[in-house]
Design an enzyme around this catalytic site. Structure first.
Site, short mmCIF file in Angstrom:
data_model
loop_
_atom_site.label_atom_id
_atom_site.label_comp_id
_atom_site.label_asym_id
_atom_site.label_seq_id
_atom_site.Cartn_x
_atom_site.Cartn_y
_atom_site.Cartn_z
CB THR A 1 3.44 2.47 14.47
OG1 THR A 1 2.38 2.89 14.88
CG2 THR A 1 4.20 1.45 15.53
NE ARG B 1 -1.07 -6.22 4.08
CZ ARG B 1 -1.53 -4.83 4.50
NH1 ARG B 1 -2.35 -4.41 4.05
NH2 ARG B 1 -0.61 -4.35 5.31
CB ILE C 1 13.38 -9.02 4.53
CG1 ILE C 1 12.22 -8.80 5.42
CG2 ILE C 1 13.27 -8.23 3.06
CD1 ILE C 1 12.23 -7.28 5.92
CE1 TYR D 1 -3.58 2.87 0.80
CE2 TYR D 1 -2.46 2.75 3.28
CZ TYR D 1 -3.38 3.46 2.12
OH TYR D 1 -4.18 4.44 2.38
CE1 TYR E 1 3.13 -3.04 12.59
CE2 TYR E 1 1.31 -1.84 13.73
CZ TYR E 1 2.43 -1.95 12.92
OH TYR E 1 2.78 -0.71 12.16
CG HIS E 2 1.26 -0.86 17.69
ND1 HIS E 2 -0.30 -1.46 17.37
CD2 HIS E 2 1.10 0.21 16.96
CE1 HIS E 2 -0.86 -0.63 16.75
NE2 HIS E 2 -0.01 0.34 16.36
CE LYS F 1 6.07 -0.85 12.08
NZ LYS F 1 6.68 -0.91 10.93
NE ARG G 1 -12.51 -1.43 9.73
CZ ARG G 1 -13.41 -2.53 9.79
NH1 ARG G 1 -13.22 -3.07 8.65
NH2 ARG G 1 -14.12 -2.58 10.55
CB SER H 1 -1.68 -4.67 18.75
OG SER H 1 -0.57 -4.14 17.98
#
Ligand code: USQ
Length: 391
Positions: A144, A35, A75, A11, A181-182, A185, A241, A179
């Site tokens: 992020t 993705r 990667i 994206y 995911y966060h 990071k 969304r 989360s």
């Protein structure tokens, strides 16, 4: 400049590759199409009919006369990445090549492990490849704003001066990731900072807010260059969304009270920020952090904006408060400093009804492709319902 873009089919990666190529940079992209695979696995898809990477690159060549080189691989495979870096010898690496969805990372143990493996190991492999082959190269890493969470104090850009028991130091700003995911990071930031201090690498961590938008100057030039647009509960971000929900007559899914505040930016500004960071590199040994967003909004403010814009275009738009599937503060203080990119010359694209209406028009063109069952949230942060309380 010779630029290597990790996640160049994504994206943000795809429009970045086009913009840099259009501006005369020598661009190579890496992607493993994860993705696209995750969408296939969950029975969802981009709203827009995106072409294969080869076809996109060929179309770009036809439109612009410019070449983009591509490398297919993960990667997380350190040998593969090392070869690509050794062969392309980039002066800048833009690293978007990660699992970027918070809900995906919270959906199961397997998906949490996959997220942290892809993100942390991929980034670590990159640090070694840069150290060993192009130590002067500038790493521009997509971080992020979610690394900081929502503390009760102003959020600084990466560092905070602390006075403690009569002594002072400037230290990384505290992290409260939202989360798994966060969290990945945050781990990346720690590893990059370490590599800058220890090996003298140069890096910029772009702590980005929530992105919205579809088109950029380059993707709009030919239907075959169209960008991906995700709207499902896993990969879609909130404003994208809401715009899609307005078009198909689905009530806007405000999670909980909707007073959650985040930093937002237009996709065109993402590209501008990344370019500004790249052409104004960090010093050797410097780990620079920019907060990359242009405006703050609450979720409810965005819902109201989309409702107005949608109704102006003749849609009937309902705002619905759904039970929050996440563990997050629904009402909180939020003031994040974001001046460093403005100081470098960023001219923000501000969000207004006109911009929302242009997104709605583009979404309308593809609305037959909407998979409506993918919209309502099912992924819960805490399926056990223990009294963990608020984040
Ligand atoms: N939200 C709703 N309704 C929805 C979707 C989301 O109310 O239908 C709320 C969420 O509860 C959250 C806020 O909107 O409070 C933002 O959620 P999001 O899904 O738009 O964004 P988020 O999960 O935070 O993650 C996105 C990107 C991620 C990036 C991050 C920046 O997917 O890659 O790192 O934005 S930030 O939010 O600043 O951490």
């Amino acid at each position: 400049m010779r630029v290597l873009i990790l996640g160049g089919d994504g994206y943000l990666g795809w429009p970045t590759a086009l913009r840099f190529s259009a501006r005369g940079h020598e661009v190579a992209v890496v992607d493993n199409f994860s993705r696209r695979r995750w969408h296939r696995e969950q029975g969802t898809d981009s709203l827009t009919p995106i072409r294969d990477l080869d076809e996109r690159i060929a179309a770009w060549h036809e439109v612009s006369g410019k070449e983009i080189q591509s490398y297919l691989g993960a990667i997380e495979d350190g040998d593969f990445l090392e070869e690509v870096v050794a062969e392309t010898r980039p002066e800048a690496v833009v690293h978007y090549g990660q699992q970027a969805s918070a809900p995906y990372s919270m959906a199961s143990r397997e998906k949490a492990v996959e997220t942290q493996h892809a993100n942390v190991i991929g980034n670590l492999n990159l640090l070694f490849a840069i150290r060993d082959h192009v130590p002067d190269c500038h790493l521009v890493k997509l971080g992020t704003m979610g690394e900081y969470g929502q503390p009760e104090i102003d959020i600084e850009e990466g560092y905070i001066e602390i006075e403690h028991k009569g002594r002072k130091d400037t230290l990384p700003f505290p992290k409260l990731p939202a989360s798994l995911y966060h969290c990945s990071k945050v781990h990346d930031s720690t590893n990059i900072h370490f590599a800058c201090r220890t090996w003298g690498l140069r890096a910029t961590d772009l702590n980005q807010g929530v992105v919205y938008g579809i088109e950029t100057d380059e993707t709009a030039q030919d239907e075959r260059l169209i960008n991906r647009f995700d709207y499902d509960e896993i990969f879609g971000t909130v404003l994208n969304r809401f715009c899609l929900q307005a078009v198909i007559g689905h009530p806007l899914t405000v999670y909980g009270a909707g007073k959650q505040i985040r930093g937002f930016l237009n996709i065109r500004d993402t590209l501008a920020c990344v370019e500004l960071a790249m052409i104004n590199p960090a010093e050797r040994g410097e780990f620079r952090v920019f907060n990359q967003f242009t405006e703050q909004f609450s979720v409810l403010e965005l819902a109201q904006l989309v409702k107005h814009a949608g109704e102006h275009l003749g849609f009937s738009v309902e705002v619905q408060h759904v039970e929050n599937p996440r563990v997050e503060k629904e009402e909180h203080y939020y003031n994040a400093i974001h001046t460093k990119l403005l100081d470098l010359g960023l001219e923000p694209t501000l969000l207004g009804e006109e911009l929302v209406e242009s997104m709605i028009h583009l979404i309308e063109r593809h609305k037959k492709r909407v998979i409506e069952s993918s919209i309502d949230p099912h992924t819960r942060w805490n399926p056990v319902k223990s009294p963990a309380g608020q984040a």
